[in-house]
Design an enzyme around this catalytic site. Sequence first.
Site, PDB file in Angstrom:
ATOM      1  N   LYS A 111       4.205  85.145  -6.005  1.00  0.00           N
ATOM      2  CA  LYS A 111       3.278  86.288  -5.963  1.00  0.00           C
ATOM      3  C   LYS A 111       4.068  87.573  -5.746  1.00  0.00           C
ATOM      4  O   LYS A 111       5.041  87.604  -4.996  1.00  0.00           O
ATOM      5  CB  LYS A 111       2.242  86.099  -4.857  1.00  0.00           C
ATOM      6  CG  LYS A 111       1.216  85.029  -5.223  1.00  0.00           C
ATOM      7  CD  LYS A 111       0.115  84.916  -4.211  1.00  0.00           C
ATOM      8  CE  LYS A 111      -0.782  86.107  -4.153  1.00  0.00           C
ATOM      9  NZ  LYS A 111      -1.915  86.090  -5.067  1.00  0.00           N
ATOM     10  N   THR A 113       3.370  90.156  -4.055  1.00  0.00           N
ATOM     11  CA  THR A 113       3.364  90.625  -2.661  1.00  0.00           C
ATOM     12  C   THR A 113       4.647  90.204  -1.951  1.00  0.00           C
ATOM     13  O   THR A 113       5.260  90.996  -1.232  1.00  0.00           O
ATOM     14  CB  THR A 113       2.137  90.064  -1.906  1.00  0.00           C
ATOM     15  OG1 THR A 113       0.957  90.506  -2.576  1.00  0.00           O
ATOM     16  CG2 THR A 113       2.112  90.514  -0.460  1.00  0.00           C
ATOM     17  N   TYR A 114       5.064  88.963  -2.159  1.00  0.00           N
ATOM     18  CA  TYR A 114       6.295  88.475  -1.538  1.00  0.00           C
ATOM     19  C   TYR A 114       7.530  88.964  -2.291  1.00  0.00           C
ATOM     20  O   TYR A 114       8.525  89.367  -1.676  1.00  0.00           O
ATOM     21  CB  TYR A 114       6.284  86.946  -1.445  1.00  0.00           C
ATOM     22  CG  TYR A 114       5.435  86.447  -0.302  1.00  0.00           C
ATOM     23  CD1 TYR A 114       5.845  86.641   1.015  1.00  0.00           C
ATOM     24  CD2 TYR A 114       4.234  85.793  -0.513  1.00  0.00           C
ATOM     25  CE1 TYR A 114       5.079  86.197   2.081  1.00  0.00           C
ATOM     26  CE2 TYR A 114       3.454  85.345   0.545  1.00  0.00           C
ATOM     27  CZ  TYR A 114       3.884  85.552   1.838  1.00  0.00           C
ATOM     28  OH  TYR A 114       3.126  85.115   2.897  1.00  0.00           O
ATOM     29  N   THR A 135       6.149  71.011  -3.207  1.00  0.00           N
ATOM     30  CA  THR A 135       7.140  71.536  -2.270  1.00  0.00           C
ATOM     31  C   THR A 135       7.570  72.908  -2.773  1.00  0.00           C
ATOM     32  O   THR A 135       7.942  73.070  -3.935  1.00  0.00           O
ATOM     33  CB  THR A 135       8.347  70.588  -2.138  1.00  0.00           C
ATOM     34  OG1 THR A 135       7.891  69.354  -1.565  1.00  0.00           O
ATOM     35  CG2 THR A 135       9.428  71.176  -1.256  1.00  0.00           C
ATOM     36  N   GLU A 137       9.945  76.423  -2.247  1.00  0.00           N
ATOM     37  CA  GLU A 137      11.188  76.931  -1.671  1.00  0.00           C
ATOM     38  C   GLU A 137      11.085  78.446  -1.620  1.00  0.00           C
ATOM     39  O   GLU A 137      10.795  79.089  -2.622  1.00  0.00           O
ATOM     40  CB  GLU A 137      12.389  76.504  -2.518  1.00  0.00           C
ATOM     41  CG  GLU A 137      13.721  76.864  -1.884  1.00  0.00           C
ATOM     42  CD  GLU A 137      14.294  78.167  -2.424  1.00  0.00           C
ATOM     43  OE1 GLU A 137      15.035  78.834  -1.675  1.00  0.00           O
ATOM     44  OE2 GLU A 137      14.002  78.527  -3.573  1.00  0.00           O
ATOM     45  N   GLN A 156       1.488  81.463  -7.830  1.00  0.00           N
ATOM     46  CA  GLN A 156       0.432  81.222  -8.811  1.00  0.00           C
ATOM     47  C   GLN A 156       0.845  80.127  -9.782  1.00  0.00           C
ATOM     48  O   GLN A 156       1.958  80.141 -10.313  1.00  0.00           O
ATOM     49  CB  GLN A 156       0.110  82.491  -9.595  1.00  0.00           C
ATOM     50  CG  GLN A 156      -1.048  82.281 -10.563  1.00  0.00           C
ATOM     51  CD  GLN A 156      -1.424  83.539 -11.301  1.00  0.00           C
ATOM     52  OE1 GLN A 156      -0.701  83.968 -12.191  1.00  0.00           O
ATOM     53  NE2 GLN A 156      -2.553  84.120 -10.934  1.00  0.00           N
TER      54      GLN A 156
END
Length: 188
Positions: A111, A113-114, A135, A137, A156
């Site tokens: 995303k 935002t990150y 999982t 990372e 996403q």
Amino acid sequence: MSIKSDRWIRRMAEQHGMIEPFEPGQVRHAGEERIVSYGTSSYGYDVRCADEFKIFTNINSSIVDPKAFDARSFVDVKSDVCIIPPNSFALARTVEYFRIPRSVLTICLGKSTYARCGIIVNVTPLEPEWEGHVTLEFSNTTPLPAKIYANEGVAQMLFLESDEVCETSYKDRGGKYQGQVGVTLPKT
């Protein structure tokens, strides 16, 4: 291959259990608080990070070897937030459990935002007939500690359907990560 829409994602989740638990809309608030959104988007599904983290440490290892990975290289944390040390990484898992149809390949993207904070999410494609918790990372590319929020959107999933069903699926070849639950470390 064509990308699948919100209608298709909703139908596959509700009728075939492709995503569990499933959120049919976009969630942007928890009570009065704004959160990083999750749920169904126009052409994808924003997944949440569970509250189980494995934070990398170099205390017990001098080299990272994917063929002989030392589980002691991680510190286990169960929390609503994860603080990733500078220039390090952490593993987590999705809240959602996925069951990918045989004719579908799923791509995961971080995303924005990150990404705009220097936190990169990496996940390999979810292959046809793979199932499990994904999982995740998280790489902290900054010289400062970085924060990840559990139970909020982190990445996403995009669903691509092939014009032809594959000859051999991930399930057919007995893939080593089939049915994984929780945060799963590297296997060979």
